[in-house]
Design a protein around this motif. Structure first.
Motif, PDB file in Angstrom:
ATOM      1  N   TYR A 144       3.929  39.407   0.794  1.00  0.00           N
ATOM      2  CA  TYR A 144       3.686  40.492   1.741  1.00  0.00           C
ATOM      3  C   TYR A 144       4.130  40.049   3.122  1.00  0.00           C
ATOM      4  O   TYR A 144       4.457  38.865   3.343  1.00  0.00           O
ATOM      5  N   ARG A 182       3.223  39.826   7.145  1.00  0.00           N
ATOM      6  CA  ARG A 182       2.241  39.899   8.222  1.00  0.00           C
ATOM      7  C   ARG A 182       2.907  40.604   9.404  1.00  0.00           C
ATOM      8  O   ARG A 182       3.885  40.122   9.956  1.00  0.00           O
ATOM      9  N   ASP A 234       2.737  42.640  13.156  1.00  0.00           N
ATOM     10  CA  ASP A 234       1.993  42.742  14.416  1.00  0.00           C
ATOM     11  C   ASP A 234       2.868  43.453  15.441  1.00  0.00           C
ATOM     12  O   ASP A 234       4.098  43.306  15.446  1.00  0.00           O
ATOM     13  N   GLN A 244       1.873  47.767  10.425  1.00  0.00           N
ATOM     14  CA  GLN A 244       0.852  47.321   9.485  1.00  0.00           C
ATOM     15  C   GLN A 244       1.499  46.882   8.176  1.00  0.00           C
ATOM     16  O   GLN A 244       2.530  47.420   7.766  1.00  0.00           O
ATOM     17  N   ASN A 245       0.853  45.921   7.519  1.00  0.00           N
ATOM     18  CA  ASN A 245       1.203  45.604   6.138  1.00  0.00           C
ATOM     19  C   ASN A 245       0.570  46.648   5.236  1.00  0.00           C
ATOM     20  O   ASN A 245      -0.636  46.875   5.276  1.00  0.00           O
ATOM     21  N   ARG A 300       3.014  30.149   4.025  1.00  0.00           N
ATOM     22  CA  ARG A 300       2.746  30.963   5.216  1.00  0.00           C
ATOM     23  C   ARG A 300       3.943  30.913   6.147  1.00  0.00           C
ATOM     24  O   ARG A 300       4.296  29.850   6.681  1.00  0.00           O
ATOM     25  N   ASN A 344       4.730  36.004   3.861  1.00  0.00           N
ATOM     26  CA  ASN A 344       3.598  35.336   3.228  1.00  0.00           C
ATOM     27  C   ASN A 344       3.781  35.406   1.720  1.00  0.00           C
ATOM     28  O   ASN A 344       4.242  36.419   1.189  1.00  0.00           O
TER      29      ASN A 344
END
Length: 231
Positions: free
Chosen positions: A34, A36, A38, A46-47, A198, A221
């Motif tokens: 997915y 992340r 911002d 948004q995710n 990450r 991620n």
């Protein structure tokens, strides 16, 4: 004295050669990935959804002690996910964001891991736990936006861009993992574990460059299951 020093150096070199061992194998890694996201609140990045991916590749463990190894290799890794954001309505004279749009971003990377593996002593016959810590450095080799190689943006005059132009090429990730390794024979081992990757780099290039959105951040991620065989 010279003979003693020579003997010590020869013994040290022999011990280093004996303790050094390279194990090479292959792994397969189904994963959930997915993005992340911002941004400033007006854009509301948004995710929305994760993505199922499949990766794998070469694993190389270079042991510099009985239970310690430098681990690297070459992996083909799928990443990405679905994001949502607020955008302007092309039918409106206002430039304020008033519509919610989604993009499904699919990415494929070639990655080189740079990590250390720590192994326990046997917890059962021929069975050890391992813990992995380090990172990966990679470059994107394929990109899809909404499943296509090209993307038409309805809020940007239906301008068409190559999907590959939406992200920067390099990516860096932190890596932590753990698993179990079982020795099948003299030099054959199987392993299974879980790892978390990450993303450390903002991969977005499109929203900043083509749309002029400020302070938008997209980072990869990944949570992966790792199954492999070492020879």
């Amino acid at each position: 004295m010279k003979k003693l020093l020579l003997a010590m150096l020869t013994l040290g070199a022999s011990a280093g050669t004996a303790s050094a061992q390279v194990e090479i194998g292959l792994k397969l890694s189904p994963s959930i990935t997915y993005l992340r996201a911002d941004s400033p609140s007006a854009l509301n990045f948004q995710n929305e959804k994760s993505k199922l991916s499949l990766g794998g590749g070469l694993v190389v463990d270079y042991f510099f002690g009985q239970n310690y190894a430098f681990s690297t290799g070459l992996w083909l890794t799928g990443k990405g996910g679905t994001i949502s954001y607020r955008d302007r309505d092309p039918a409106s004279v206002s430039s304020d964001p008033s519509l919610t749009r989604e993009q499904k971003i699919g990415l494929q990377y070639l990655e080189v891991p740079i990590s250390v593996k720590l192994f326990t002593n046997d917890i059962a016959t021929d069975t050890k736990l391992y813990f992995q810590l380090g990172g990966t450095a990679g470059g994107v080799i394929a990109t899809r936006i909404n499943g296509e190689k090209r993307y038409t943006d309805p809020s940007n005059g239906n301008a068409e861009t190559e999907s590959s132009k939406h992200v920067i090429i390099p990516d860096l990730s932190g890596l932590v993992g753990a698993g179990v390794e079982y020795q099948l024979g003299q030099s054959t081992k199987v392993f299974g574990g879980i790892s978390y990757h990450r993303g450390l780099v903002n991969i977005d290039k499109y929203f900043d460059k083509d749309r002029g959105f400020q302070d938008v951040t997209l980072k990869n991620n990944e949570v992966a299951l790792d199954f492999g065989l070492k020879f």
